[in-house]
Enzyme design. Structure first.
Site, short mmCIF file in Angstrom:
data_model
loop_
_atom_site.label_atom_id
_atom_site.label_comp_id
_atom_site.label_asym_id
_atom_site.label_seq_id
_atom_site.Cartn_x
_atom_site.Cartn_y
_atom_site.Cartn_z
N ASP A 175 0.88 -1.16 0.00
CA ASP A 175 0.00 0.00 0.00
C ASP A 175 0.92 1.22 0.00
OD1 ASP A 175 -2.05 1.79 0.05
OD2 ASP A 175 -3.12 0.88 1.73
C1 BGC Z 1 -4.94 3.40 0.10
C2 BGC Z 1 -5.06 2.39 -1.01
C3 BGC Z 1 -4.87 3.07 -2.34
C4 BGC Z 1 -3.52 3.78 -2.35
C5 BGC Z 1 -3.23 4.50 -3.63
C6 BGC Z 1 -3.66 4.22 -0.01
O1 BGC Z 1 -3.66 5.26 0.90
O2 BGC Z 1 -4.97 2.75 1.34
O3 BGC Z 1 -6.31 1.76 -0.96
O4 BGC Z 1 -4.97 2.13 -3.36
O5 BGC Z 1 -3.50 4.73 -1.31
O6 BGC Z 1 -4.05 5.59 -3.79
#
Ligand code: BGC
Length: 739
Positions: A260
């Protein structure tokens, strides 16, 4: 002659050095992976395993492998941001179709709708040049305070599993990878980077992992995203137990584990513990990150240096690169990929279909719905009738090509038929910006709550129907990434407004917009209640069609709608179980899932609690009877069972029911839930029609996770299967034996 050959050879190698050596596309993927791996330099290998911009990673130019682009996910393809900024790139081709939120999709209980959703999203992603969409989200709904529950598929591992598989398959059928998130145990948001989840192995396997396991084993997901939180004191983006052991070894996952954004925190763990592609990391330790920090990532220069210095061999690196190459050959290097389409009619149709099948009619006293609008005065009340909901909520925020609000939808459908008036009723969050995308709406209203309520009540007195659109709104603490809700109550004084209106108009309908259950202390005073989710581009149409009866509602709750927090397992063990207790130094907060496997209806069943609306509940404008459940085989030796059950439309309108089958283990050496969902099917029926539905279950449906043997176990003996159309409306049962 010899001279000429040598010259030609030198010329050819010169050419080879300058012209990309395209890889042979006729070979199968594994052969191409090995071929490419052999040709790559150390620097090229390092290049493909970490980000080079906010949402892309490098390809290998010399080998003709293009850069790889990812994007959110999960409700539509997110607008593009600048290379190294969260600011909008300002593209004019990145307005998308916003599909209903995944809670609504789960509420459809229709796997084929989920497949269509994934497919349409994939086509949008393809058009936009994305190799991977960061979707779907499938963390289990453990508490109604969970900030991102709206992006997930509810509380039940079986329902989640059945719905995630076709989503992944639909998406990947067009050559765009799914990145199933957030693996795992990211069930609340507030301290998501610091939470260390403590959970029994049994609850982990029975409740929190099945959705991911199904996505990997059945859906064959090409990507999985590691979650921010910790488990066994290691972050889930590089976790020996959840990644190396469970995901890759036990389940045989052959895709890429993507961190993530900013979820990697430890160099050695990032190398050894299953992380394949690192995104978003701020390795210099600054909260706001550094400009172009990509070389500072764990899986970047320092990894390359450590390999050159002999601190690591290329064993782990090659394993990561193999997976990344496999991803390339499945997506961007796949010559068979179809074309992408943005905002096509068929995508809007899918969005409407999901809404039509997912909206849940929770209550309909005196059958006041559907509205009979001819010549009637209809008063619409509430900010959520006019507020655009596709902007906000965190990373799933979108730039929709259009969004039809509930008020607009009703006006469109009632043109020339009924008379629609509007009263604001309450002011919630008038902002309409997220990450540089603006709704362009001006919702400012400076009147006091008293004035707003008085106006709505006055108008309600003379209306034939009042439809209140309230709920949450994807602002911070109201169904939004990064924070959990602070309480289960409706915000912005809505309870007061609803009570006041219901007191003066007996035809009051409340439509709740949210991805979570909310307290409804006025429930008995309001005859009709509809759960309207966050429905995306076609929200107003989907809702108007249900309210007016153009659509016969058929959504069923994918989670238990508790009366209040006292009915929630996670909130029954003090702060140790939610939100957790900080360790000394305040770096890590331990959150112990003390309710174990008793999540959702498993908890309310065990505690004999009556929620406001049970898991699986959902009404229709017709009525159904589920009867005559039979086990085709009364005894099973291999655990496989086949059941038949009749479902009859006993009312006067065509409609769809969801037949649900729950299984109980009559006697077991461990404590087991009162019942668990193990099969379901959505059936469409004409008035008076009966269909016999066949439901099959396997040995897993009879098993529990045995902590002693670290495996699934089904104990011989008697089981009971019950069928009905809600977890609290099981109208027939049958016993059978596992020998
Ligand atoms: C979120 C993810 C997301 C990623 C990219 C993160 O903060 O938890 O779900 O895909 O950002 O935007």
């Amino acid at each position: 002659m010899k001279k000429i050959t040598l010259l030609l050879f030198a010329f050819a190698s010169l050419l080879q050095a300058q012209v990309p050596v395209y890889l042979d596309p006729t070979k199968d993927i594994e052969a191409r992976v090995e071929d490419a791996l052999k040709r790559m330099t150390l620097a090229e290998k390092i290049g493909v395993i970490h980000a080079q911009s906010k949402f892309s990673s490098a390809g290998v130019k010399r080998l003709g492998i293009p850069d790889f682009w990812t994007d959110d996910g999960p409700h539509g393809v997110r607008p593009d941001v600048l290379w190294d900024e969260w600011e909008q790139a300002g593209q004019s081709n990145d307005s998308c179709v916003a599909f209903p939120a995944l809670t609504c999709l789960a509420a459809s209980w229709n796997p084929e709708v989920s497949r269509a959703y994934g497919h349409a999203l994939g086509e949008e992603g393809l058009y936009r040049g994305k190799g991977m969409i960061l979707a779907p989200g499938i963390n289990i709904y453990r508490t109604p305070l969970g900030g991102r529950n709206f992006e997930y598929m509810g509380e039940d591992p079986y329902l989640t599993s059945r719905m995630v598989v076709p989503y992944v398959q639909g998406l990947q059928s067009v050559g765009v990878a799914s990145c199933v998130k957030h693996y795992c145990l990211n069930n609340d948001e507030e301290y998501r980077h610091q939470v260390n989840v403590i959970v029994s192995d049994r609850a982990l396997h029975e409740i929190y992992l099945p959705g991911f396991e199904a996505a990997v084993k059945e859906g064959k997901a090409w990507g999985v995203m590691g979650a921010y939180n910790l488990y066994k004191d290691e972050h889930n983006c590089h976790n020996q137990y959840t990644l190396n052991k469970i995901l890759k070894k036990d389940w045989g996952f052959d895709g890429v584990l993507v961190s993530d954004w900013g979820g990697a925190h430890d160099f050695d763990q990032a190398v050894r513990n299953g992380l394949d592609m690192e995104f978003g990391t701020w390795t210099d330790g600054l909260t706001m990150g550094a400009t172009n920090a990509y070389d500072m990532y764990y899986l970047s220069k320092q990894y390359q240096k450590a390999i050159v210095e002999g601190k690591y061999t290329t064993k782990e690196l090659d394993e990561k690169v193999r997976r990344v190459l496999r991803l390339f050959f499945r997506t961007t290097m796949n010559k068979q990929r179809p074309y992408g389409f943005l905002c096509s009619e068929s995508h809007y149709e899918v969005a409407q279909k999901v809404a039509a099948e997912g909206i849940v009619l929770l209550q309909n006293e005196g059958n006041i719905l559907p509205i009979k609008p001819q010549g009637k005065k209809i008063l619409v009340v509430g900010e959520n009738a006019i507020k655009m909901m596709t902007v906000g909520g965190g990373s799933s925020s979108l730039k929709a090509q259009h969004e039809i609000s509930p008020l607009e939808g009703l006006k469109m459908r009632l043109k020339g038929i009924g008379n629609v008036d509007f009263a604001r009723g309450y002011v919630g969050d008038v902002g309409g910006n997220y990450n540089g995308v603006s709704t362009g709406q001006n919702l400012k209203d400076d009147r006091t709550p008293e004035v707003l309520i008085a106006e709505a009540v006055e108008k309600a007195k003379t209306a034939d129907y009042v439809i209140i659109f309230g709920g949450l709104n994807k602002s911070d603490y109201q169904d939004c990434e990064g924070h959990d809700r602070k309480s289960m109550e409706l915000p912005y004084g809505q309870d007061k407004l609803i009570t006041a209106i219901a007191a003066v108009n007996k035809n009051t309908i409340y439509v709740n917009i949210s991805g979570n259950a909310v307290c409804m202390p006025w429930r008995k005073q309001v005859p009709a209640i509809v759960q309207g989710w966050f429905l995306g581009s076609e929200a107003g149409i989907g809702l108007a069609d249900v309210l007016l009866g153009n659509t016969n509602p058929s959504g069923h709750l994918p989670f238990t709608w508790y009366e209040n927090l006292s009915q929630v397992g996670a909130h029954s063990f003090g702060e140790a179980a939610f939100p957790g207790i900080w360790r000394e130094g305040k770096k890590i907060i331990d959150e112990e899932y003390k309710e174990g496997i008793y999540v959702g209806y498993r908890w309310t069943d065990k505690q004999k609690l009556k929620p406001a609306f049970a898991f699986g509940h959902g009404l229709s404008y017709t009525t159904f009877k589920v009867s005559n459940l039979k086990a085709v085989n009364a005894v099973t030796t291999d655990g496989n069972m086949t059941f038949t059950v009749d479902v009859t439309n006993t009312g006067s309108m065509e409609g769809s029911d969801v037949v649900q089958l729950y299984i109980t283990d009559s006697k077991c050496s461990v404590d087991r839930p009162v019942k668990e969902l193990k099969a379901f099917q959505k059936v469409s029926l004409k008035p008076g029609e009966t269909k016999t539905v066949t439901l099959k279950t396997d040995k897993r449906a009879l098993s529990f996770w045995d902590e002693a043997s670290d495996d699934w176990k089904a104990e011989p003996g008697q089981f009971v299967a019950q069928a009905g159309d809600a977890s609290d409306r099981l109208t027939c049962k049958v016993k059978f034996t596992l020998q």
